[in-house]
Design a protein around this motif. Structure first.
Motif, short mmCIF file in Angstrom:
data_model
loop_
_atom_site.label_atom_id
_atom_site.label_comp_id
_atom_site.label_asym_id
_atom_site.label_seq_id
_atom_site.Cartn_x
_atom_site.Cartn_y
_atom_site.Cartn_z
N TYR B 32 -21.72 7.11 56.58
CA TYR B 32 -21.59 8.46 56.03
C TYR B 32 -22.87 9.19 56.39
O TYR B 32 -23.97 8.70 56.06
N SER B 93 -25.95 7.03 54.87
CA SER B 93 -25.72 6.12 53.75
C SER B 93 -24.56 5.20 54.08
O SER B 93 -23.75 5.49 54.96
N GLU B 94 -24.50 4.10 53.35
CA GLU B 94 -23.31 3.25 53.40
C GLU B 94 -22.37 3.78 52.34
O GLU B 94 -22.80 4.06 51.21
N SER B 95 -21.09 3.94 52.66
CA SER B 95 -20.16 4.45 51.66
C SER B 95 -19.52 3.32 50.86
O SER B 95 -18.43 3.45 50.37
N TYR B 100 -25.98 3.95 46.49
CA TYR B 100 -26.39 5.33 46.20
C TYR B 100 -27.60 5.76 47.01
O TYR B 100 -28.17 6.80 46.75
N LYS B 101 -27.97 4.98 48.01
CA LYS B 101 -29.21 5.28 48.73
C LYS B 101 -28.91 6.06 49.99
O LYS B 101 -28.33 5.55 50.94
N TYR B 102 -29.31 7.33 49.98
CA TYR B 102 -29.25 8.18 51.15
C TYR B 102 -30.61 8.08 51.84
O TYR B 102 -31.63 8.35 51.22
N ILE B 103 -30.62 7.72 53.12
CA ILE B 103 -31.87 7.57 53.87
C ILE B 103 -32.03 8.77 54.79
O ILE B 103 -31.11 9.09 55.56
#
Lengths: 115, 114
Positions: B32, B93-95, B100-103
């Motif tokens: 994502y 991010s991983e969906s 919940y971690k947006y990099i």
């Protein structure tokens, strides 16, 4: 619609002082986040709260504590400020996790200087 | 180790022309992707996103392209306008439920010349 509101906008602290950054959202979002932005480093996650009553560490949690006071409010506390914590702090919220294609919505930031 | 990289710190483009901002990622679990725009003294504003089941997503003047095999995404702005001058961040991010971690990348400063 205010979105995500952060207070204060600016703050100057002396080393060792404490303070709390406040954040509130009015979008009925479940998840809330604290990021810091430093030159050349992008935005780094400090802590997040997936839902009311839960908090978890992000990439750079040392020196910080958080409280998810209710669904709307998520505060960030610096117990003993250090010059390395000089940064711009952004609060953000999202409806849910990325699994629901749920983008972050940011506040306008708090610029903190620690001398 | 930076998982999301924006290798161009700045870009200048003539008004009316195309702006292309690039982003590379290393984590193959990311599925994502988002682009944000940031003006000085304001918070980042969400622009457009794409999930890994697509290779293109359009919204008005903004199009995001995703090349999963190259682990590369790009944001195209056509035509570019002076008001587009800002810093642009890509994020990933991983969906996976419970993630919940947006990099975020380090940003690219776009200047659109009138």
């Amino acid at each position: 619609n205010a979105g995500v509101t952060q207070t204060p906008k600016f703050q100057v602290l002396k080393t060792g002082q404490s303070m709390t950054l406040q954040c509130a959202q009015d979008m009925n979002h479940n998840s809330m986040y604290w990021y810091r932005q430093d030159p050349g480093m992008g935005l780094r996650l400090i802590y997040y709260s997936a839902s009311e009553g839960t908090t978890d560490k992000g990439e750079v949690p040392n020196g910080y504590n958080v409280s998810r006071l209710n669904k709307r409010e998520f505060s960030l506390r610096l117990e003993s400020a250090a010059p390395s914590q000089t940064s711009v702090y952004f609060c953000a919220s999202s409806l849910d996790s990325p699994s629901y294609n749920s983008p972050l919505h940011f506040g306008n930031g708090t610029r903190l200087t620690v001398t | 180790d930076q998982q999301v990289k924006q290798n161009s710190p700045s870009l200048s483009v003539q008004e009316g022309r195309i702006s292309i901002l690039n982003c590379d990622y290393t984590n193959s679990m990311f599925d994502y992707f988002l682009w944000y725009k940031k003006y000085p003294a304001e918070g980042p504003t969400f622009l457009i996103s794409i999930s890994s089941i697509k290779d293109k997503n359009e919204d008005g003047r903004f199009t995001v392209f995703l090349n999963k095999s190259a682990k590369h995404l790009s944001l195209h702005i056509v035509p570019s306008q002076p008001g587009d001058s800002a810093v642009y961040f890509c994020a990933a991010s991983e969906s996976e439920p419970g993630t919940y971690k947006y990099i975020f990348g380090t940003g690219t400063r776009l200047k659109v010349l009138a």
